[in-house]
Write an enzyme that holds these catalytic residues in place. Structure first.
Site, PDB file in Angstrom:
ATOM      1  N   THR A 165      28.901  -9.015 -18.794  1.00 56.54           N
ATOM      2  CA  THR A 165      28.013  -8.493 -19.936  1.00 56.54           C
ATOM      3  C   THR A 165      27.306  -9.539 -20.664  1.00 56.54           C
ATOM      4  OG1 THR A 165      29.822  -8.547 -21.336  1.00 56.54           O
ATOM      5  CG2 THR A 165      29.511  -6.424 -20.445  1.00 56.54           C
ATOM      6  N   CYS A 205      41.491 -11.062 -27.476  1.00 60.02           N
ATOM      7  CA  CYS A 205      40.766 -10.085 -27.585  1.00 60.02           C
ATOM      8  C   CYS A 205      41.718  -8.909 -27.959  1.00 60.02           C
ATOM      9  CB  CYS A 205      40.025  -9.835 -26.355  1.00 60.02           C
ATOM     10  SG  CYS A 205      38.778  -8.413 -26.341  1.00 60.02           S
ATOM     11  N   CYS A 228      31.845  -4.682 -33.855  1.00 59.22           N
ATOM     12  CA  CYS A 228      32.566  -3.763 -32.756  1.00 59.22           C
ATOM     13  C   CYS A 228      32.589  -2.588 -33.020  1.00 59.22           C
ATOM     14  CB  CYS A 228      33.884  -4.558 -32.627  1.00 59.22           C
ATOM     15  SG  CYS A 228      34.812  -3.874 -31.123  1.00 59.22           S
TER      16      CYS A 228
END
Length: 422
Positions: free
Chosen positions: A11, A159, A353
């Site tokens: 990405t 993450c 996010c």
């Protein structure tokens, strides 16, 4: 003519290739190298792991789409980078030369740091589409004979969003199957508290996520240092706020997905002067490595210090919008260098996010990522769940089209602005 090589086609790497091709004259050669010949939209992996998506829906072959834009592609593993000679040696023995190298490899998944963890051990992963498919295979067997589920993140993980997503998605799926009452769940995380997210919390992320876990009957252990995993059993040291042992847990489980710690991939980590001790690329404000100024980097593979020291080590996440701005800065700076100008562009290191929670979702904005912040916003709602589904389709469509426009800025920021104005 300049030879620009982009190492990694995720990405970060794919948008970088498209932006670079649009920004530079056709005389400059752009080559993308990726270990796999398939692009995968990693944010969809939690859905793949419960059968809500198939790998065919979240992946596509890289070569034909890059070829349409006049971008060369090499499918293979980079074995060694000779940064002084500006060359990459491939695993098959081929050599690739570059004038500028952009490293967007993503991380190496360091399952070896916790004995018995990972797909080769006793826990599943959703970090790659192949791992997610294996997790789905295991989940299908699990629902036939349900039991205890453990989900979370190992020490040095950076993450945490996907771990929360997967726990909530599992809860939703099990309720749909009408077997949730047969499945005790425990969330095990190296974060010092629920909702820390590697960011020191965002808005009321702690209160909101604790409330969500309670309402879904999910127990949790924070400051959790997983020491080893055996078949059906996880050993966890729970530390106090001073990093001293508070309690030892021996968790029996029938299904577990634990996010691993991240490190830099070997070919990158082994270059002297390029990386920090964990193999992440050291960069300046212009995304360049100070030792090798013709090497740029973006994404999960760059070195960003933790937001704060925590009893169990945690890293800082690199979200999609942040990666997008890194990529744009790199493209503009290489373009400037080719015009004999000094790089001036910098990335916007803000955390934005959209996180799916199965039947609802949570969105957060941290501007900047490290506190104190100008914007510190966290909100839950079904609109986030729907927005992420739409964004998945939007992103994949744009990658197949070869779009060079800022995807996160156009879609995610627009959705968040609309919601904040309500």
């Amino acid at each position: 003519m300049a030879r620009i090589v982009i190492l990694g086609a995720g990405t970060g790497g794919m948008p970088c290739a498209y932006e670079m091709r649009e920004a530079l004259d056709k005389e400059h050669n752009i080559t993308v190298i990726n270990a796999s010949d398939t692009f995968q939209f990693v944010p969809s992996n939690p859905w793949v792991a419960v059968g809500w998506r198939t790998p065919d829906q979240t992946t596509f072959p890289i070569r034909p789409y890059l070829a349409k834009k006049g971008i060369d592609f090499i499918a293979g593993l980079a074995a060694e980078i000779d940064a002084k000679a500006n060359t990459i040696r491939m695993e098959n023995g081929d050599t690739v030369h570059y004038d500028y190298l952009v490293i967007t490899t993503g991380p190496k998944l360091a399952f070896e740091e916790v004995e018995g963890s990972g797909p080769q051990g006793h826990t599943y992963s959703i970090c790659t589409v192949d791992h997610a498919q294996r997790a789905w295979d295991g989940y299908q067997k699990f629902v036939e004979n349900p039991g205890h589920i453990v989900v979370g993140a190992m020490p040095f993980a950076s993450c945490f969003g996907p771990a929360y997503e997967f726990a909530f998605i599992l809860d939703t799926d099990l309720r749909k199957r009408k077997i949730r009452d047969k499945v005790p769940m425990t969330f095990v995380t190296s974060e010092p508290y629920i909702g820390h997210l590697g960011l020191g919390g965002v808005g009321d992320s702690r209160g909101m996520l604790e409330s969500e876990l309670r309402s879904r009957h999910i127990e949790w252990i924070t400051n959790a240092k997983v020491t080893r995993v055996e078949e059906g059993k996880m050993f966890v040291d729970e530390l106090d706020e001073n990093g001293e042992l508070k309690k030892q847990h021996e968790l029996a489980f029938d299904y577990s997905m634990m996010l691993p710690s991240f490190k830099g991939v070997d070919a990158v980590a082994n270059v002297e002067g390029l990386c920090n001790p964990r193999g992440f690329v050291i960069i300046d404000e212009h995304q360049r490595n100070p030792t090798y100024p013709n090497i740029y980097s973006a994404g999960v593979c760059v070195a960003i210090p933790p937001v704060e020291a925590t009893p169990v080590p945690t890293g800082a996440p690199k979200t999609g919008y942040m990666i997008e701005t890194m990529v744009t800065a790199i493209v503009e700076n290489i373009k400037a260098e080719l015009a004999s100008q000094e790089p001036t562009q910098t990335a916007t290191w803000n955390a934005i996010c959209l996180a799916d929670m199965g039947d609802t979702g949570a969105a957060f904005v941290a501007l900047p990522q490290i506190p104190p912040r100008n914007v510190n916003w966290f909100k839950k709602g079904k609109w986030v769940h729907l927005a992420k589904i739409a964004f998945e389709k939007y992103f994949i469509r744009k990658m197949k089209k070869g779009s060079a426009e800022p995807i996160y800025e156009k879609y995610v920021l627009k959705a968040l602005r609309i919601e904040r104005l309500k």
